[in-house]
Design a protein around this motif. Structure first.
Motif, PDB file in Angstrom:
ATOM      1  N   GLY A 129     -28.607 -32.940  41.902  1.00 17.90           N
ATOM      2  CA  GLY A 129     -28.439 -34.010  41.083  1.00 17.90           C
ATOM      3  C   GLY A 129     -27.284 -34.766  41.522  1.00 17.90           C
ATOM      4  O   GLY A 129     -27.306 -36.097  41.752  1.00 17.90           O
ATOM      5  N   TYR A 130     -26.202 -34.171  41.786  1.00 13.51           N
ATOM      6  CA  TYR A 130     -25.043 -34.914  42.274  1.00 13.51           C
ATOM      7  C   TYR A 130     -25.076 -35.227  43.598  1.00 13.51           C
ATOM      8  O   TYR A 130     -24.773 -36.663  44.032  1.00 13.51           O
ATOM      9  CB  TYR A 130     -23.819 -33.982  42.202  1.00 13.51           C
ATOM     10  CG  TYR A 130     -22.291 -34.584  42.305  1.00 13.51           C
ATOM     11  CD1 TYR A 130     -22.110 -35.994  41.867  1.00 13.51           C
ATOM     12  CD2 TYR A 130     -21.386 -34.170  42.734  1.00 13.51           C
ATOM     13  CE1 TYR A 130     -21.004 -36.527  41.814  1.00 13.51           C
ATOM     14  CE2 TYR A 130     -20.055 -34.531  43.112  1.00 13.51           C
ATOM     15  CZ  TYR A 130     -19.893 -35.763  42.441  1.00 13.51           C
ATOM     16  OH  TYR A 130     -18.531 -36.145  42.646  1.00 13.51           O
ATOM     17  N   ILE A 131     -25.995 -34.585  44.720  1.00 12.71           N
ATOM     18  CA  ILE A 131     -26.058 -35.110  45.984  1.00 12.71           C
ATOM     19  C   ILE A 131     -26.981 -36.380  45.785  1.00 12.71           C
ATOM     20  O   ILE A 131     -26.816 -37.216  46.372  1.00 12.71           O
ATOM     21  CB  ILE A 131     -26.659 -34.012  46.552  1.00 12.71           C
ATOM     22  CG1 ILE A 131     -25.771 -32.769  46.852  1.00 12.71           C
ATOM     23  CG2 ILE A 131     -27.404 -34.619  47.942  1.00 12.71           C
ATOM     24  CD1 ILE A 131     -26.367 -31.528  47.650  1.00 12.71           C
ATOM     25  N   ARG A 132     -27.893 -36.241  45.149  1.00 12.42           N
ATOM     26  CA  ARG A 132     -28.869 -37.530  44.940  1.00 12.42           C
ATOM     27  C   ARG A 132     -28.068 -38.730  44.404  1.00 12.42           C
ATOM     28  O   ARG A 132     -28.023 -40.074  44.911  1.00 12.42           O
ATOM     29  CB  ARG A 132     -29.920 -37.254  43.903  1.00 12.42           C
ATOM     30  CG  ARG A 132     -31.076 -36.797  44.612  1.00 12.42           C
ATOM     31  CD  ARG A 132     -32.265 -36.715  43.679  1.00 12.42           C
ATOM     32  NE  ARG A 132     -32.195 -36.151  42.165  1.00 12.42           N
ATOM     33  CZ  ARG A 132     -32.240 -34.991  42.035  1.00 12.42           C
ATOM     34  NH1 ARG A 132     -32.605 -34.012  43.091  1.00 12.42           N
ATOM     35  NH2 ARG A 132     -32.123 -34.347  40.915  1.00 12.42           N
ATOM     36  N   HIS A 133     -27.107 -38.397  43.371  1.00 12.77           N
ATOM     37  CA  HIS A 133     -26.474 -39.683  43.004  1.00 12.77           C
ATOM     38  C   HIS A 133     -25.456 -40.179  44.115  1.00 12.77           C
ATOM     39  O   HIS A 133     -25.362 -41.423  44.105  1.00 12.77           O
ATOM     40  CB  HIS A 133     -25.407 -39.025  41.903  1.00 12.77           C
ATOM     41  CG  HIS A 133     -24.386 -39.923  41.249  1.00 12.77           C
ATOM     42  ND1 HIS A 133     -24.562 -40.996  40.648  1.00 12.77           N
ATOM     43  CD2 HIS A 133     -23.171 -39.908  41.635  1.00 12.77           C
ATOM     44  CE1 HIS A 133     -23.273 -41.732  40.240  1.00 12.77           C
ATOM     45  NE2 HIS A 133     -22.501 -40.889  41.005  1.00 12.77           N
ATOM     46  N   LEU A 134     -24.665 -39.352  44.707  1.00  9.45           N
ATOM     47  CA  LEU A 134     -23.988 -39.755  45.973  1.00  9.45           C
ATOM     48  C   LEU A 134     -24.660 -40.487  46.825  1.00  9.45           C
ATOM     49  O   LEU A 134     -24.344 -41.365  47.273  1.00  9.45           O
ATOM     50  CB  LEU A 134     -23.253 -38.445  46.379  1.00  9.45           C
ATOM     51  CG  LEU A 134     -21.903 -38.125  45.564  1.00  9.45           C
ATOM     52  CD1 LEU A 134     -21.348 -36.776  46.031  1.00  9.45           C
ATOM     53  CD2 LEU A 134     -20.999 -39.175  45.150  1.00  9.45           C
ATOM     54  N   ASN A 135     -25.967 -39.928  47.256  1.00 11.83           N
ATOM     55  CA  ASN A 135     -26.653 -40.633  48.342  1.00 11.83           C
ATOM     56  C   ASN A 135     -27.065 -41.970  47.856  1.00 11.83           C
ATOM     57  O   ASN A 135     -27.055 -42.785  48.616  1.00 11.83           O
ATOM     58  CB  ASN A 135     -28.122 -39.808  48.562  1.00 11.83           C
ATOM     59  CG  ASN A 135     -27.804 -38.627  49.644  1.00 11.83           C
ATOM     60  OD1 ASN A 135     -27.080 -39.055  50.481  1.00 11.83           O
ATOM     61  ND2 ASN A 135     -28.487 -37.519  49.199  1.00 11.83           N
TER      62      ASN A 135
END
Length: 124
Positions: A112-118
């Protein structure tokens, strides 16, 4: 990207708590595994929050994401070692289930954090 101290990140907090849980869990493993499976499992568990923290200290979002993917890889490595510990009788069903549930939650938080940053990264 707005700055957020890594110690405020829910994903880092959960990863840190899980590392502590793993240290306590492996303390009951046979002493002859101190430099074997215990060491491997503990290093992986510490690697997850450590890579989240290191990535948070990077200047660019792409670098942060790279360290989050390393943290996710360490989590998967840890999951494999937990299965092995169960297979050879160091863990019972309840312990395996608890570990896998926590790994699943942590994996979702990292993804989820990766998606948020992307989503914050400008697309060219």
């Amino acid at each position: 990207m707005a700055y957020q101290k890594y110690t405020e990140l829910e994903v880092w907090k959960k990863a840190r708590q899980f590392a502590t849980y793993i240290y306590n869990l492996t303390s009951s493993f046979p002493k002859e595994e101190t430099y074997g499976l215990i060491s491997q499992i503990r290093r992986c568990s510490v690697s997850v929050p450590s890579n989240i923290a290191e990535g948070s200290g990077r200047q660019h979002v792409k670098e942060t994401i790279q360290f989050l993917t390393i943290a996710r890889g360490s989590l998967y490595e840890l999951e494999t070692q937990i299965y092995i510990a169960f297979d050879i009788g160091f863990l019972i069903d309840v312990q395996l289930k608890e570990c896998l549930e926590q790994i699943e939650v942590l994996g979702k938080l990292i993804n989820g954090y990766i998606r948020h940053l992307n989503n914050q990264t400008p697309k060219n």
